[in-house]
Scaffold this motif. Structure first.
Motif, mmCIF file in Angstrom:
data_model
loop_
_atom_site.group_PDB
_atom_site.id
_atom_site.type_symbol
_atom_site.label_atom_id
_atom_site.label_comp_id
_atom_site.label_asym_id
_atom_site.label_seq_id
_atom_site.Cartn_x
_atom_site.Cartn_y
_atom_site.Cartn_z
ATOM 1 N N ALA A 20 0.834 -1.205 0.000
ATOM 2 C CA ALA A 20 0.000 0.000 0.000
ATOM 3 C C ALA A 20 0.868 1.253 0.000
ATOM 4 O O ALA A 20 0.537 2.252 -0.651
ATOM 5 N N SER A 21 1.977 1.203 0.721
ATOM 6 C CA SER A 21 2.881 2.356 0.788
ATOM 7 C C SER A 21 3.546 2.610 -0.561
ATOM 8 O O SER A 21 3.671 3.761 -1.000
ATOM 9 N N PHE A 22 3.965 1.544 -1.245
ATOM 10 C CA PHE A 22 4.558 1.705 -2.577
ATOM 11 C C PHE A 22 3.531 2.258 -3.564
ATOM 12 O O PHE A 22 3.861 3.074 -4.432
ATOM 13 N N ARG A 23 2.282 1.812 -3.420
ATOM 14 C CA ARG A 23 1.227 2.373 -4.287
ATOM 15 C C ARG A 23 1.018 3.857 -3.953
ATOM 16 O O ARG A 23 0.700 4.646 -4.847
ATOM 17 N N GLY A 24 1.172 4.213 -2.688
ATOM 18 C CA GLY A 24 1.065 5.619 -2.310
ATOM 19 C C GLY A 24 2.121 6.464 -3.001
ATOM 20 O O GLY A 24 1.851 7.602 -3.420
ATOM 21 N N ILE A 25 3.330 5.906 -3.128
ATOM 22 C CA ILE A 25 4.394 6.621 -3.842
ATOM 23 C C ILE A 25 4.032 6.751 -5.314
ATOM 24 O O ILE A 25 4.189 7.813 -5.928
ATOM 25 N N SER A 26 3.532 5.672 -5.919
ATOM 26 C CA SER A 26 3.182 5.716 -7.343
ATOM 27 C C SER A 26 1.995 6.637 -7.611
ATOM 28 O O SER A 26 1.879 7.209 -8.703
ATOM 29 N N GLN A 27 1.109 6.799 -6.620
ATOM 30 C CA GLN A 27 -0.071 7.651 -6.800
ATOM 31 C C GLN A 27 0.289 9.117 -6.964
ATOM 32 O O GLN A 27 -0.529 9.914 -7.426
ATOM 33 N N VAL A 28 1.511 9.502 -6.611
ATOM 34 C CA VAL A 28 1.968 10.864 -6.896
ATOM 35 C C VAL A 28 1.856 11.135 -8.388
ATOM 36 O O VAL A 28 1.543 12.239 -8.823
ATOM 37 N N MET A 29 2.076 10.078 -9.180
ATOM 38 C CA MET A 29 1.986 10.194 -10.634
ATOM 39 C C MET A 29 0.662 9.636 -11.161
ATOM 40 O O MET A 29 0.561 9.269 -12.338
ATOM 41 N N ASN A 33 0.354 1.238 -8.745
ATOM 42 C CA ASN A 33 1.190 0.098 -9.086
ATOM 43 C C ASN A 33 2.351 0.043 -8.095
ATOM 44 O O ASN A 33 3.172 0.956 -8.050
ATOM 45 N N ALA A 34 2.415 -1.030 -7.324
ATOM 46 C CA ALA A 34 3.434 -1.150 -6.279
ATOM 47 C C ALA A 34 4.846 -1.216 -6.865
ATOM 48 O O ALA A 34 5.783 -0.648 -6.296
ATOM 49 N N VAL A 35 5.019 -1.898 -7.996
ATOM 50 C CA VAL A 35 6.339 -1.998 -8.622
ATOM 51 C C VAL A 35 6.796 -0.625 -9.111
ATOM 52 O O VAL A 35 7.959 -0.232 -8.932
ATOM 53 N N THR A 36 5.867 0.106 -9.716
ATOM 54 C CA THR A 36 6.174 1.471 -10.135
ATOM 55 C C THR A 36 6.599 2.309 -8.939
ATOM 56 O O THR A 36 7.570 3.074 -9.009
ATOM 57 N N GLY A 37 5.886 2.167 -7.836
ATOM 58 C CA GLY A 37 6.234 2.904 -6.622
ATOM 59 C C GLY A 37 7.621 2.561 -6.123
ATOM 60 O O GLY A 37 8.374 3.434 -5.683
ATOM 61 N N LEU A 199 15.125 6.524 -14.546
ATOM 62 C CA LEU A 199 14.425 5.520 -13.740
ATOM 63 C C LEU A 199 12.938 5.842 -13.621
ATOM 64 O O LEU A 199 12.096 4.935 -13.615
ATOM 65 N N LEU A 200 12.601 7.113 -13.566
ATOM 66 C CA LEU A 200 11.189 7.496 -13.476
ATOM 67 C C LEU A 200 10.463 7.178 -14.779
ATOM 68 O O LEU A 200 9.286 6.780 -14.764
ATOM 69 N N PHE A 201 11.128 7.346 -15.908
ATOM 70 C CA PHE A 201 10.528 6.941 -17.180
ATOM 71 C C PHE A 201 10.317 5.428 -17.207
ATOM 72 O O PHE A 201 9.301 4.929 -17.700
ATOM 73 N N VAL A 202 11.284 4.679 -16.674
ATOM 74 C CA VAL A 202 11.132 3.226 -16.566
ATOM 75 C C VAL A 202 9.913 2.889 -15.715
ATOM 76 O O VAL A 202 9.121 1.995 -16.048
ATOM 77 N N ALA A 203 9.740 3.652 -14.616
ATOM 78 C CA ALA A 203 8.626 3.413 -13.695
ATOM 79 C C ALA A 203 7.277 3.621 -14.374
ATOM 80 O O ALA A 203 6.352 2.810 -14.208
ATOM 81 N N VAL A 204 7.146 4.693 -15.163
ATOM 82 C CA VAL A 204 5.854 4.960 -15.796
ATOM 83 C C VAL A 204 5.599 4.000 -16.960
ATOM 84 O O VAL A 204 4.457 3.590 -17.191
#
Length: 315
Positions: A20-29, A33-37, A199-204
Motif C-alpha cells: 500500500a505504501s509503494f502504491r502511495g508513492i506511485s499515486q503521486v503520478m 502500481n506497487a512496482v512502479t512505486g 528511472l522514473l521513465f522506466v517506472a511509468v
C-alpha cells in the motif's frame, strides 16, 4: 465492511502495509502500481539517500493514518490514496526547511497531509472532481509561511522573497534539451538528476505504455511551449515547466478519462501546454512570499478541464 477494513492491514501484516505504501508513492503520478512505486523510490534514493528515507517513511505514515483512522473503503488505503500527499509533503518540507527539527516537522507534516486528504475527499465527493495534490500544496505553503512567525520553522536559504519591481527576465544561454527531458519528470519529486529521470521513465512505462508515451508528449509540449513563449532557459532545462505538464496530461488524457473520449489526447496536450503560462503566473504571484509553485499549475489545469467536461463532454 468498515470493521473488515480496519483490521485488514493487521491481518495481512507488513507485506500489505508495504504494498500500500509503494502504491502511495506511485499515486503521486496518478498510477496505482506497487512496482512502479518501488522503482520511483529507487530513483529518489539514487538522487538522495535522505529523500529516499523520507519518501518511504512518509508513505508508510500516510497509509497508517488511513488504516488507523478507519477509512471507510478498503480500496482507499490499499490503493495508496492516503500516501501520495504525505510523500510530497515529506519531501517538500525536508527540502525547504532546515535545522534540528527538519525531520520531525517533515514526518508530522506527512501525517497531517493524510488527514487533510481525508477532509478534502469529504468536501469534494459530491463534485466528483479529484482532490489531486491540493492537500500537499496547501499544507506546504502554510508551513513555510509559518516560519516568519515561529522560530521552530527555519526556511531554506533557497526560498527568498523577491521584489517584482526589480525583476528581470533572463533568457540568455543555451538550452540543454536532454536535461530538460529527464529533469521534467524528475521535478515531480523535486529531483534534478538525469539517472533519476531515466528511472522514473522506466517506472511509468512499467505501469503501461500509455503512461510512458504521454509522459514524453506532455513534457515535450511544455518544453516547446515554454521556449516559444520566451521562457527562461534555466527553468526549461531544470524541468520546472515540464513536471506539471506531465501530471496534467496523465490526469486529463488517461486517469480521469472514464468515457474514453476520442478527444481526450488532444485535450491533454492542450492542458499540458496551458500549464506553462499558469506556472509562470503562479510563480510570479508567489515570488514576494518566497514560495514555490509546487504542483498548483497541475491542479488548476486539471480542475479546469475536468470541470469543463461536466458541461462540455467532448473535452
Amino acid at each position: 465492511m468498515k470493521k473488515s477494513n480496519h483490521n485488514s492491514l493487521t491481518r495481512e501484516g507488513f507485506p500489505l502495509l508495504m504494498l500500500a505504501s509503494f502504491r502511495g508513492i506511485s499515486q503521486v503520478m496518478l498510477i496505482e502500481n506497487a512496482v512502479t512505486g518501488f522503482i520511483i523510490l529507487v530513483a529518489i534514493t539514487v538522487s538522495s539517500y535522505l529523500l529516499g528515507v523520507i519518501t518511504l517513511l512518509s508513505a508508510i505514515i500516510g497509509t497508517l493514518v488511513g488504516k488507523l483512522g478507519g477509512e471507510t473503503t478498503k480500496e482507499g488505503v490499499n490503493s495508496g490514496l492516503f500516501g501520495y500527499n504525505s510523500v510530497l509533503t515529506g519531501i517538500g518540507l525536508t527540502l525547504y526547511l532546515h535545522g534540528s527539527y527538519q525531520w520531525v516537522i517533515s514526518l508530522i507534516g506527512a501525517a497531517v497531509a493524510a488527514i487533510f486528504t481525508a477532509t478534502m475527499m469529504h468536501f469534494m465527493k459530491k463534485s466528483e472532481i479529484p482532490i489531486l495534490t491540493f492537500p500537499f500544496i496547501g499544507l506546504t505553503w502554510f508551513t513555510l509561511l509559518a516560519s516568519y512567525k515561529l522560530k521552530a520553522f527555519k526556511l531554506s536559504s533557497g526560498l527568498v522573497p523577491q521584489d517584482l519591481s526589480h525583476w528581470k527576465l533572463n533568457i540568455a544561454g543555451d538550452i540543454n534539451w536532454t536535461e530538460g527531458i529527464f529533469n521534467g519528470i524528475g521535478q515531480i519529486f523535486f529531483l534534478d538528476n538525469i539517472l533519476s529521470g531515466i528511472l522514473l521513465f522506466v517506472a511509468v512505462f512499467w505501469a503501461g505504455w500509455k503512461f510512458g508515451l504521454y509522459a514524453i508528449v506532455g513534457n515535450a509540449a511544455a518544453l516547446v511551449t515554454a521556449y516559444a513563449l520566451g521562457g527562461e532557459h534555466t527553468l526549461l532545462y531544470m524541468g520546472l515547466y515540464g513536471y506539471n505538464a506531465i501530471l496534467t496530461i496523465f490526469a486529463v488524457s488517461i486517469v480521469f478519462n472514464s468515457e474514453q473520449n476520442r478527444f481526450a489526447p488532444l485535450s491533454g496536450i492542450i492542458a499540458a501546454c496551458l500549464t506553462v503560462p499558469i506556472t509562470a503566473s503562479v510563480s510570479t504571484i508567489l515570488m514576494p512570499y518566497g514560495l514555490p509553485a509546487l504542483t498548483m499549475p497541475f491542479v488548476l489545469c486539471t480542475w479546469i478541464f475536468l470541470g469543463a467536461r461536466k458541461v462540455l463532454p467532448s473535452l
